[in-house]
Design an enzyme around this catalytic site. Structure first.
Site, PDB file in Angstrom:
ATOM      1  N   GLN A 128       0.822  -1.200   0.000  1.00  0.00           N
ATOM      2  CA  GLN A 128       0.000   0.000   0.000  1.00  0.00           C
ATOM      3  C   GLN A 128       0.855   1.248   0.000  1.00  0.00           C
ATOM      4  O   GLN A 128       1.984   1.241   0.478  1.00  0.00           O
ATOM      5  CB  GLN A 128      -0.966   0.006   1.181  1.00  0.00           C
ATOM      6  CG  GLN A 128      -0.319   0.165   2.525  1.00  0.00           C
ATOM      7  CD  GLN A 128      -1.316  -0.018   3.666  1.00  0.00           C
ATOM      8  OE1 GLN A 128      -2.202  -0.865   3.598  1.00  0.00           O
ATOM      9  NE2 GLN A 128      -1.159   0.777   4.708  1.00  0.00           N
ATOM     10  N   GLY A 129       0.268   2.297  -0.566  1.00  0.00           N
ATOM     11  CA  GLY A 129       0.937   3.587  -0.614  1.00  0.00           C
ATOM     12  C   GLY A 129      -0.064   4.694  -0.377  1.00  0.00           C
ATOM     13  O   GLY A 129      -1.283   4.484  -0.413  1.00  0.00           O
ATOM     14  N   TYR A 130       0.469   5.881  -0.155  1.00  0.00           N
ATOM     15  CA  TYR A 130      -0.359   7.026   0.194  1.00  0.00           C
ATOM     16  C   TYR A 130      -0.185   8.136  -0.824  1.00  0.00           C
ATOM     17  O   TYR A 130       0.917   8.634  -1.035  1.00  0.00           O
ATOM     18  CB  TYR A 130      -0.014   7.516   1.600  1.00  0.00           C
ATOM     19  CG  TYR A 130      -0.440   6.484   2.617  1.00  0.00           C
ATOM     20  CD1 TYR A 130      -1.703   6.535   3.180  1.00  0.00           C
ATOM     21  CD2 TYR A 130       0.385   5.419   2.940  1.00  0.00           C
ATOM     22  CE1 TYR A 130      -2.121   5.563   4.061  1.00  0.00           C
ATOM     23  CE2 TYR A 130      -0.020   4.445   3.823  1.00  0.00           C
ATOM     24  CZ  TYR A 130      -1.282   4.524   4.374  1.00  0.00           C
ATOM     25  OH  TYR A 130      -1.698   3.544   5.235  1.00  0.00           O
ATOM     26  N   ILE A 131      -1.296   8.501  -1.462  1.00  0.00           N
ATOM     27  CA  ILE A 131      -1.316   9.638  -2.377  1.00  0.00           C
ATOM     28  C   ILE A 131      -1.337  10.919  -1.548  1.00  0.00           C
ATOM     29  O   ILE A 131      -0.674  11.891  -1.862  1.00  0.00           O
ATOM     30  CB  ILE A 131      -2.544   9.566  -3.307  1.00  0.00           C
ATOM     31  CG1 ILE A 131      -2.411   8.334  -4.226  1.00  0.00           C
ATOM     32  CG2 ILE A 131      -2.700  10.847  -4.113  1.00  0.00           C
ATOM     33  CD1 ILE A 131      -3.654   8.032  -5.036  1.00  0.00           C
TER      34      ILE A 131
END
Length: 144
Positions: free
Chosen positions: A25-28
């Site tokens: 997962q990543g965060y915009i």
């Protein structure tokens, strides 16, 4: 939808017999008052929006998206590093605990979360649960 969750450090690996999945997962966006997350869990992908926590609760909206688009977002739109972890689902006395074993930069960190229906719900902790870290920003995935 309101999310009510509590977080704890994990002090042993007794949970490891539980069902497991792989998550990237990543965060915009990971600002103080809002989070926009892209997550691939096994062979499904999701875009999630959350607002700031008020106590143990916050608003959460989640939408399934194509895995190929999630891969592209992780590569081109999300802050680095991307979080890589294994999540174990552990049932204990009527509640499901999510135990995350982090890899990469956060290798060795293990956090358990329990989601509740109401802020004042009571629950029994499994024997592997240690110190509560709910509300401690350094343990938010968006900060890892």
């Amino acid at each position: 939808m309101i999310e009510i969750e509590r977080k704890f450090l994990v002090i042993s690996n007794e949970y490891r017999s539980a069902n497991v999945s792989h998550i990237r997962q990543g965060y915009i966006c990971g600002e103080k008052n809002r989070v926009v997350r892209v997550r691939i869990r096994d062979n499904r992908a999701f875009l999630t929006l959350k607002n700031a926590m008020i106590g143990f609760a916050r608003n959460e909206y989640e939408y399934e998206i194509p895995v190929s688009e999630a891969e592209e977002m992780l590569e081109t739109m999300c802050r680095k590093p991307i979080i890589d972890k294994h999540r174990f689902l552990y049932e204990h006395r009527g509640h499901i605990w999510e135990i995350d074993e982090f890899h990469g930069r956060n290798e060795g960190l293990v956090i358990a979360e329990i989601e509740l229906e109401h802020i004042d719900d009571t629950f029994d902790k499994p024997p592997f649960i240690g110190k509560e870290v709910t509300g401690q920003k350094q343990y938010y995935n968006a900060n890892l």
